[in-house]
Design an enzyme around this catalytic site. Structure first.
Site, PDB file in Angstrom:
ATOM      1  N   TRP A 377       0.832  -1.210   0.000  1.00 48.38           N
ATOM      2  CA  TRP A 377       0.000   0.000   0.000  1.00 48.38           C
ATOM      3  C   TRP A 377       0.864   1.256   0.000  1.00 48.38           C
ATOM      4  CZ3 TRP A 377      -0.042   3.626   3.994  1.00 48.38           C
ATOM      5  CH2 TRP A 377       0.559   3.249   5.191  1.00 48.38           C
ATOM      6  N   ASP A 407      -4.500  10.001   6.498  1.00 45.97           N
ATOM      7  CA  ASP A 407      -4.385   8.631   7.006  1.00 45.97           C
ATOM      8  C   ASP A 407      -5.719   7.919   6.792  1.00 45.97           C
ATOM      9  OD1 ASP A 407      -2.439   7.110   9.223  1.00 45.97           O
ATOM     10  OD2 ASP A 407      -4.559   6.510   9.310  1.00 45.97           O
ATOM     11  N   LYS A 409      -7.266   6.386   8.765  1.00 46.91           N
ATOM     12  CA  LYS A 409      -8.149   6.500   9.940  1.00 46.91           C
ATOM     13  C   LYS A 409      -9.025   7.750   9.887  1.00 46.91           C
ATOM     14  CE  LYS A 409      -4.893   4.363  13.204  1.00 46.91           C
ATOM     15  NZ  LYS A 409      -3.551   4.844  12.871  1.00 46.91           N
ATOM     16  N   TYR A 471       7.082   3.783  17.421  1.00 52.46           N
ATOM     17  CA  TYR A 471       8.050   2.700  17.613  1.00 52.46           C
ATOM     18  C   TYR A 471       7.444   1.741  18.620  1.00 52.46           C
ATOM     19  CZ  TYR A 471      12.301   0.090  17.534  1.00 52.46           C
ATOM     20  OH  TYR A 471      13.197  -0.918  17.344  1.00 52.46           O
ATOM     21  N   SER A 474       3.776  -0.475  12.603  1.00 49.85           N
ATOM     22  CA  SER A 474       3.249  -1.706  11.997  1.00 49.85           C
ATOM     23  C   SER A 474       3.912  -1.948  10.646  1.00 49.85           C
ATOM     24  CB  SER A 474       1.742  -1.605  11.769  1.00 49.85           C
ATOM     25  OG  SER A 474       1.080  -1.524  12.992  1.00 49.85           O
ATOM     26  N   TYR A 475       4.258  -0.847   9.975  1.00 47.75           N
ATOM     27  CA  TYR A 475       4.804  -0.947   8.611  1.00 47.75           C
ATOM     28  C   TYR A 475       6.207  -0.357   8.618  1.00 47.75           C
ATOM     29  CZ  TYR A 475      -0.156  -1.596   7.879  1.00 47.75           C
ATOM     30  OH  TYR A 475      -1.450  -2.056   7.971  1.00 47.75           O
ATOM     31  N   LEU A 478       9.729   4.244   6.601  1.00 46.86           N
ATOM     32  CA  LEU A 478       9.606   5.420   7.472  1.00 46.86           C
ATOM     33  C   LEU A 478       8.414   6.316   7.101  1.00 46.86           C
ATOM     34  CD1 LEU A 478      11.237   6.644   9.917  1.00 46.86           C
ATOM     35  CD2 LEU A 478      11.950   8.405   8.272  1.00 46.86           C
ATOM     36  N   HIS A 479       7.626   6.621   8.114  1.00 49.45           N
ATOM     37  CA  HIS A 479       6.493   7.532   7.932  1.00 49.45           C
ATOM     38  C   HIS A 479       6.273   8.302   9.231  1.00 49.45           C
ATOM     39  CE1 HIS A 479       4.913   3.606   9.277  1.00 49.45           C
ATOM     40  NE2 HIS A 479       4.091   4.329  10.026  1.00 49.45           N
ATOM     41  N   HIS A 481       3.460  10.596  11.596  1.00 52.47           N
ATOM     42  CA  HIS A 481       2.037  10.840  11.834  1.00 52.47           C
ATOM     43  C   HIS A 481       1.824  12.323  12.174  1.00 52.47           C
ATOM     44  CE1 HIS A 481       1.103   6.436  12.372  1.00 52.47           C
ATOM     45  NE2 HIS A 481       2.418   6.443  12.534  1.00 52.47           N
TER      46      HIS A 481
HETATM   47  P1  M7G Z   1       2.087   2.568  11.742  1.00 51.19           P
HETATM   48  O1  M7G Z   1       2.740   3.324  12.820  1.00 51.19           O
HETATM   49  O2  M7G Z   1       2.978   1.779  10.846  1.00 51.19           O
HETATM   50  O3  M7G Z   1       1.066   1.537  12.302  1.00 51.19           O
HETATM   51  O4  M7G Z   1       1.242   3.590  10.934  1.00 51.19           O
HETATM   52  P2  M7G Z   1      -0.375   1.602  12.863  1.00 51.19           P
HETATM   53  O5  M7G Z   1      -1.246   1.270  11.698  1.00 51.19           O
HETATM   54  O6  M7G Z   1      -0.390   0.506  13.875  1.00 51.19           O
HETATM   55  O7  M7G Z   1      -0.594   2.944  13.435  1.00 51.19           O
HETATM   56  C1  M7G Z   1       0.755   3.357   9.671  1.00 51.19           C
HETATM   57  C2  M7G Z   1      -0.299   4.391   9.420  1.00 51.19           C
HETATM   58  O8  M7G Z   1      -0.712   4.288   8.099  1.00 51.19           O
HETATM   59  C3  M7G Z   1      -1.512   4.182  10.282  1.00 51.19           C
HETATM   60  O9  M7G Z   1      -1.878   5.397  10.894  1.00 51.19           O
HETATM   61  C4  M7G Z   1      -2.557   3.653   9.327  1.00 51.19           C
HETATM   62  O10 M7G Z   1      -3.864   4.059   9.657  1.00 51.19           O
HETATM   63  C5  M7G Z   1      -2.117   4.251   8.033  1.00 51.19           C
HETATM   64  N1  M7G Z   1      -2.486   3.422   6.896  1.00 51.19           N
HETATM   65  C6  M7G Z   1      -2.425   2.081   6.819  1.00 51.19           C
HETATM   66  N2  M7G Z   1      -2.823   1.695   5.575  1.00 51.19           N
HETATM   67  C7  M7G Z   1      -2.875   0.296   5.128  1.00 51.19           C
HETATM   68  C8  M7G Z   1      -3.136   2.811   4.864  1.00 51.19           C
HETATM   69  C9  M7G Z   1      -3.585   3.031   3.552  1.00 51.19           C
HETATM   70  O11 M7G Z   1      -3.780   2.143   2.720  1.00 51.19           O
HETATM   71  N3  M7G Z   1      -3.782   4.349   3.186  1.00 51.19           N
HETATM   72  C10 M7G Z   1      -3.568   5.369   4.069  1.00 51.19           C
HETATM   73  N4  M7G Z   1      -3.814   6.595   3.638  1.00 51.19           N
HETATM   74  N5  M7G Z   1      -3.142   5.167   5.310  1.00 51.19           N
HETATM   75  C11 M7G Z   1      -2.919   3.903   5.715  1.00 51.19           C
END
Ligand code: M7G
Length: 545
Positions: A377, A407, A409, A471, A474-475, A478-479, A481
């Site tokens: 994704w 996001d 969410k 930290y 989940s992915y 690097l991203h 929030h």
């Molecule tokens: P994270 O810290 O890796 O994990 O954040 P978390 O999901 O446990 O918080 C990844 C962030 O990417 C989260 O805030 C997810 O809601 C967001 N996210 C995940 N996916 C699969 C997508 C997506 O397909 N599109 C968008 N726009 N955001 C996503």
């Protein structure tokens, strides 16, 4: 004397309008008469009698003189033809204009538009010409059948009498031909209006798209609340995302409730969703009650059925069944879902881990390397294969660049709930642990450009934003929030998981190897893959110190 057009209501003038002028024909004998008959016949049938008629003398229409002309606007091809079977053997166009209408205002443009409209509507000049030719032919034959009358006898008759006589001479067949010619003309006009109509509709759509885009992307900085209001009014609805509704969950089979949180009014479910007629796939469905939509609330209340659950003095409570005018649930669907997804959204016992530099190298890093949690994704977003229309800010630089977008969410309806995520273009930076001095320009670039973009586009100033990294994430790409401070404790914003970007930058500035050396605490749940690795390493056997 200025040459003008003999047709009643036509205001074309030589030297003023871009039209040509033609004499009334002398030969063949009846052609001139056909012109006059047709023009006057059409005018008397179809035009308003209001307004002055400069051809009238003592209440009678004067025969056209040698000086009188007809302009090119009254011929389909713009000029008369000598072929009796040609559509322009007689003038047929715009003969029925009302006296208040000014043909010169629409003439040249109109003909062009008419041609365009013909093409646009697929009829084409040829097709239309054929129709007219048919009508003119009929008219010609019918008119030929009637005996030409001497001009002298007509001169003595008033207009109405002359028209009556003319009508009786030509009716019923000639009038049929005239009506056919008129229908043909009206068809042209309808085609033109349809073309204008569709052109205006497409212009309207362009402007609406423009407004949608600017609302999504650029609310005015001086009116930060506006975005919220617009959103609440439903204007910013994800109409682009939910323009077509479906019964997505019609065949959803619930297997298990994975987690339920009455406080946040969320529930995660595991089940199967049908994929085609005979197949179904494992699916995780996250449901969340949506905030109220003020714009439809009153209407919703009017239609809601209620059951009283308590009554005491002036106080009462009720169960209300909303009318379902606005969507009241947000559903996130992961399908097909893997075991990791099911685990991620399930209820689990939490365990604290204090990850040292050595533990990172011996347990965490190998676990991440084997992780099968797809980040497709992320790559889709970076390659603009998905969600490209939602991008808020992008810096395409391969080293310093990123994509900032809403996001998953956030439903993008209320900037108080704003939740964006900035994903770096550079591959290979898994998490906080990989960050060092060389990444400072990247982090500072993300910080400054995203905060500026958010302020400009959503009206939320930097001092109302919570900017952090997870930290463990989940992915592992690097991203960062970006959430509005007004969003009350979004998941993962607690001290066990969130690392403020400002602190990260400061820590690296203080020690370029800070995150390679630091011991970092976080919570794992017993369903997490990483938890299993720590368990296998007997981490949970001892105490936490
Ligand atoms: P994270 O810290 O890796 O994990 O954040 P978390 O999901 O446990 O918080 C990844 C962030 O990417 C989260 O805030 C997810 O809601 C967001 N996210 C995940 N996916 C699969 C997508 C997506 O397909 N599109 C968008 N726009 N955001 C996503």
């Amino acid at each position: 004397m200025v040459t003008s057009c003999w047709v009643k209501g036509c205001k074309n003038r030589a030297g003023v309008n871009k039209v040509s002028f033609f004499r009334f024909p002398r030969r063949p004998e009846n052609k001139r008469q056909m012109w006059i008959d047709h023009i006057i016949g059409q005018e008397s049938r179809l035009t308003s009698s209001e307004g002055s008629d400069r051809r009238l003398r003592l209440g009678k229409i004067q025969e056209p003189s040698n000086h009188d002309r007809i302009c090119s606007d009254h011929f389909i091809t713009g000029k008369p033809s000598n072929d009796p079977l040609h559509v322009d053997y007689i003038p047929t166009l715009k003969i029925s204009l009302s006296t208040t209408e000014a043909p010169n205002k629409i003439s040249s443009v109109s003909r062009k538009k008419q041609r365009q409209s013909d093409l646009a509507l697929g009829s084409g000049d040829h097709h239309e010409g054929e129709k007219r030719k048919e009508a003119a032919k009929a008219l010609l034959i019918m008119t030929k059948m009637s005996t030409p009358r001497s001009s002298s006898s007509r001169k003595t008759n008033p207009q109405s009498k002359w028209c009556k006589q003319k009508a009786s001479q030509t009716a019923p067949d000639a009038s049929f031909a005239l009506a056919t010619a008129k229908i043909s003309h009206l068809e042209k006009e309808i085609a033109l209006l349809q073309n204008v109509n569709s052109h205006l509709r497409s212009q309207k759509q362009t402007f609406e798209d423009e407004i949608k885009r600017s609302r999504k992307m650029a609310p005015t900085p001086e009116d930060p609340k506006k975005r919220k209001i617009d959103n609440e009014s439903g204007d910013m609805k994800l109409s682009d995302d939910c323009s077509s509704s479906s019964l997505l969950f019609k065949d959803f089979t619930l297997k298990r409730v994975l987690r339920e949180d009455p406080r946040s009014k969320t529930i995660s479910l595991h089940g199967t969703l049908s994929k085609g007629e005979h197949t179904s796939a494992s699916a995780v469905v996250l449901l969340e009650r949506k905030p109220f939509e003020v714009s439809t609330l009153e209407d919703s209340l009017h239609k809601a059925r209620t059951t009283e659950t308590l009554s005491n003095d002036i106080y009462s409570t009720h169960d209300a069944f909303s009318a379902g005018i606005s969507p009241d649930l947000k559903a996130t669907v992961i399908c097909p879902a893997t075991e990791k997804h099911i685990s991620k959204y399930s209820e689990h016992e939490p365990f604290l881990v204090r990850e040292t530099s050595d533990l990172y190298k011996s347990v965490t890093e190998p676990c991440i390397a084997q992780s099968k949690f797809s980040i497709q994704w992320v790559y889709n977003i970076l390659a603009k294969k998905s969600e490209s229309e939602r991008i808020v800010v992008e810096d395409p630089d391969p080293e310093l660049g990123f994509v900032l977008l809403p996001d998953m969410k956030w439903d993008r309806k209320n900037s108080d709930q704003l939740y964006l995520v900035a994903i770096v273009h550079k591959h290979g930076i898994k998490s906080l642990r990989d960050l060092n001095m060389q990444h400072l320009p990247l982090l500072e670039n993300i910080r400054s450009k995203c905060l500026a973009g958010i302020k400009e586009q959503f009206g939320v100033p930097p001092h109302q934003m919570r900017v952090y990294l997870h930290y463990q994430p989940s992915y592992y790409h690097l991203h960062v929030h970006f959430t509005n401070l007004k969003l009350d404790s979004p998941p993962g914003s607690d001290i066990m998981r969130a690392h403020l970007l400002d602190d990260v930058i400061d820590n690296i500035k203080g020690d370029p190897q800070f995150y390679q050396k630091a011991t970092i605490s976080y919570v794992l749940r017993d369903g997490d893959e990483l938890y299993k690795w720590y368990k296998d390493a007997n981490y949970f056997e001892g105490d936490c110190s």
